[in-house]
Design a protein around this motif. Structure first.
Motif, mmCIF file in Angstrom:
data_model
loop_
_atom_site.group_PDB
_atom_site.id
_atom_site.type_symbol
_atom_site.label_atom_id
_atom_site.label_comp_id
_atom_site.label_asym_id
_atom_site.label_seq_id
_atom_site.Cartn_x
_atom_site.Cartn_y
_atom_site.Cartn_z
ATOM 1 N N ASN A 136 0.383 -0.907 -0.321
ATOM 2 C CA ASN A 136 0.067 0.023 -0.284
ATOM 3 C C ASN A 136 0.970 1.792 -0.065
ATOM 4 N N VAL A 137 1.971 1.511 0.763
ATOM 5 C CA VAL A 137 3.163 2.516 1.356
ATOM 6 C C VAL A 137 2.815 2.404 -0.545
ATOM 7 N N GLN A 138 4.641 1.405 -0.310
ATOM 8 C CA GLN A 138 5.174 1.206 -1.807
ATOM 9 C C GLN A 138 3.868 1.995 -3.096
ATOM 10 N N ALA A 139 3.100 1.493 -3.763
ATOM 11 C CA ALA A 139 2.598 2.326 -4.503
ATOM 12 C C ALA A 139 2.442 3.640 -4.199
ATOM 13 N N HIS A 140 2.162 4.313 -3.421
ATOM 14 C CA HIS A 140 2.244 5.611 -3.290
ATOM 15 C C HIS A 140 3.731 6.629 -3.510
ATOM 16 N N ARG A 141 4.651 5.743 -2.410
ATOM 17 C CA ARG A 141 5.151 6.351 -2.397
ATOM 18 C C ARG A 141 6.677 6.356 -4.237
ATOM 19 N N ASP A 142 6.595 5.158 -4.886
ATOM 20 C CA ASP A 142 7.216 4.944 -6.869
ATOM 21 C C ASP A 142 5.830 5.030 -6.680
ATOM 22 N N GLY A 143 4.774 5.399 -6.635
ATOM 23 C CA GLY A 143 3.735 5.809 -8.037
ATOM 24 C C GLY A 143 3.172 7.232 -8.012
ATOM 25 N N THR A 144 1.790 7.240 -6.962
ATOM 26 C CA THR A 144 1.166 8.664 -6.907
ATOM 27 C C THR A 144 2.466 9.954 -6.120
ATOM 28 N N GLY A 145 3.609 9.635 -5.488
ATOM 29 C CA GLY A 145 4.292 10.368 -4.787
ATOM 30 C C GLY A 145 5.662 11.163 -5.662
ATOM 31 N N ALA A 146 6.004 9.914 -6.350
ATOM 32 C CA ALA A 146 6.627 10.382 -7.566
ATOM 33 C C ALA A 146 6.630 11.012 -8.951
ATOM 34 N N GLU A 147 5.715 10.383 -9.208
ATOM 35 C CA GLU A 147 4.644 11.437 -10.167
ATOM 36 C C GLU A 147 4.607 12.730 -9.572
ATOM 37 N N LEU A 148 3.821 13.143 -8.707
ATOM 38 C CA LEU A 148 3.998 14.425 -7.746
ATOM 39 C C LEU A 148 5.017 15.500 -8.063
ATOM 40 N N GLY A 149 5.915 14.645 -7.405
ATOM 41 C CA GLY A 149 7.939 15.702 -7.418
ATOM 42 C C GLY A 149 7.930 15.241 -8.632
ATOM 43 N N ARG A 150 7.660 14.676 -9.758
ATOM 44 C CA ARG A 150 8.161 15.181 -11.418
ATOM 45 C C ARG A 150 7.610 15.761 -11.757
ATOM 46 N N GLN A 151 5.782 16.346 -11.079
ATOM 47 C CA GLN A 151 5.394 17.404 -11.995
ATOM 48 C C GLN A 151 5.348 18.335 -11.397
ATOM 49 N N LEU A 152 5.626 18.396 -9.739
ATOM 50 C CA LEU A 152 5.970 20.040 -9.454
ATOM 51 C C LEU A 152 6.713 20.135 -10.025
ATOM 52 N N MET A 153 8.377 19.666 -10.283
ATOM 53 C CA MET A 153 9.925 20.062 -10.964
ATOM 54 C C MET A 153 9.481 20.752 -12.445
ATOM 55 N N ASN A 154 8.358 19.686 -13.477
ATOM 56 C CA ASN A 154 8.205 20.640 -14.499
ATOM 57 C C ASN A 154 7.869 21.144 -14.672
ATOM 58 N N ALA A 155 6.961 22.083 -13.729
ATOM 59 C CA ALA A 155 6.497 23.212 -13.335
ATOM 60 C C ALA A 155 6.958 23.878 -13.042
ATOM 61 N N GLY A 156 7.896 24.282 -12.702
ATOM 62 C CA GLY A 156 9.129 25.229 -11.849
ATOM 63 C C GLY A 156 8.125 25.273 -10.714
ATOM 64 N N ALA A 157 7.876 24.545 -10.010
ATOM 65 C CA ALA A 157 7.196 24.942 -8.807
ATOM 66 C C ALA A 157 8.485 25.244 -7.222
ATOM 67 N N PRO A 158 8.536 25.550 -6.492
ATOM 68 C CA PRO A 158 9.239 26.114 -5.245
ATOM 69 C C PRO A 158 10.287 24.090 -4.800
ATOM 70 N N ARG A 159 11.026 24.236 -4.448
ATOM 71 C CA ARG A 159 11.301 22.992 -3.460
ATOM 72 C C ARG A 159 10.927 22.957 -2.379
ATOM 73 N N ARG A 160 10.769 24.357 -1.825
ATOM 74 C CA ARG A 160 10.178 24.582 -0.325
ATOM 75 C C ARG A 160 7.826 24.681 -0.192
ATOM 76 N N LEU A 161 8.274 23.407 -0.057
ATOM 77 C CA LEU A 161 6.726 22.421 0.116
ATOM 78 C C LEU A 161 5.992 22.297 1.538
ATOM 79 N N LEU A 162 4.914 22.808 1.182
ATOM 80 C CA LEU A 162 3.734 22.441 2.943
ATOM 81 C C LEU A 162 1.946 21.164 2.199
ATOM 82 N N PHE A 163 2.836 20.643 2.430
ATOM 83 C CA PHE A 163 1.661 19.377 2.053
ATOM 84 C C PHE A 163 0.625 18.925 2.675
ATOM 85 N N ILE A 164 -0.691 19.244 2.721
ATOM 86 C CA ILE A 164 -1.826 19.162 3.384
ATOM 87 C C ILE A 164 -1.659 17.976 2.991
#
Length: 303
Positions: A136-164
């Motif tokens: 369950n955790v691996q699915a979100h670490r390697d899937g959801t979270g990794a995708e989110l990180g790449r999308q944020l980088m591609n969008a030029g988002a700041p490196r300092r995040l607040l995750f809700i």
């Protein structure tokens, strides 16, 4: 890959409601089923996946299993809406233990009975066990979270995040924050709970914010990743849902609405520390039609 949309320069949301099955739960369901097939624990056409859920994980399992020719049997507690039970059954799930549940059995007891008697029932079950399956955790670490990180980088988002985020099993919260930190984001994280609940203290109350604070401690929530805990009410959640629909055109579910309500709380404080806010859009609001229909006028007007 679900979309990441920029709501404003300070806030982005990843729309997990875009997934098959309509929620982020498809991630874990698909990952668990795929790994079990690879390991020979599920044989398509012969094995039936069994689980106790009437929520998003059930719909995710259906979407993940049916395309792989795997049957799904669910023990759905009577506390879930008849709408969800009817829809699960209509989409192809076998709802097991109906008479047992009416006689007072719990969904867990229904599962245990069917696992113990699968031979006499002529079945071969595989129990996905979402509250104890570390995949369950691996699915979100390697899937959801990794995708989110790449999308944020591609969008030029700041490196300092607040995750809700919020926690049912805690798998998505833990997996996403772990992934972002592995990708060298500086992440603070806020756990959202319904007013009256204190997960860390084991305090739960009845509430309508389905998907969080489900009455047991989240087995996969890594508390070292939680910076702070914020609380919100159903009314604040409904206002946030309507405001998000007005501004972005997406009708999101209750857990997403609760997180959006906390985003509004944070905007009014210094807690942001010049961080970019990011969260998941866990599911759609169509699962909860009664709340939409019963929305009082002052809530509609506040949005």
């Amino acid at each position: 890959m679900s979309r990441l949309i920029s709501c404003d320069p300070q806030f982005s949301i990843k729309l997990e409601l875009d997934n098959p099955g309509g929620s982020h739960k498809y991630r874990a369901a698909s990952h668990i089923v795929a790994r079990a097939i690879e390991a020979g624990e599920i044989i398509p056409g012969h094995t039936t996946v069994i689980e106790k859920t009437g929520g998003n994980f059930g719909f995710g399992l259906l979407a993940a299993c049916q395309k792989r020719n795997v049957d799904v049997a669910l023990a759905v507690g009577l506390g879930f809406s008849q709408y969800k039970r009817d829809l699960l059954e209509g989409l192809g799930a076998e709802l097991i233990g109906k008479s047992q549940l009416r006689d007072g059995a719990t969904p867990r007891e229904v599962i245990e009975y069917h696992l113990a008697h699968q031979q006499s029932l002529g079945r071969r079950y595989y129990y996905t066990d979402q509250f104890n399956n570390i995949d369950n955790v691996q699915a979100h670490r390697d899937g959801t979270g990794a995708e989110l990180g790449r999308q944020l980088m591609n969008a030029g988002a700041p490196r300092r995040l607040l995750f809700i985020g919020c926690a049912g099993t805690g798998a998505s919260f833990t997996g996403v924050v772990q992934a972002l930190r592995r990708m060298d984001f500086d992440v603070r994280s806020i756990l959202v709970e319904p007013e009256g609940c204190d997960t860390l203290a084991g305090q739960f109350v009845d509430h309508r914010l389905e998907g969080m604070c489900v009455g047991v401690a989240p087995p996969f929530l890594d508390w070292t990743l939680v910076s702070e805990v914020y609380h919100t009410t159903l009314e604040e959640t409904m206002i946030a849902q309507r405001r998000f629909y007005r501004d972005q055109g997406f009708h999101v579910g209750n857990t997403t609405g609760a997180c959006l309500a906390v985003v509004e709380q944070l905007r009014e404080t210094v807690a942001l520390e010049a961080r970019h806010i990011v969260m998941l859009g866990y599911d759609g609001g169509h699962w909860y039609p009664d709340l939409t229909q019963q929305m009082p006028p002052h809530v509609r007007n506040a949005a």
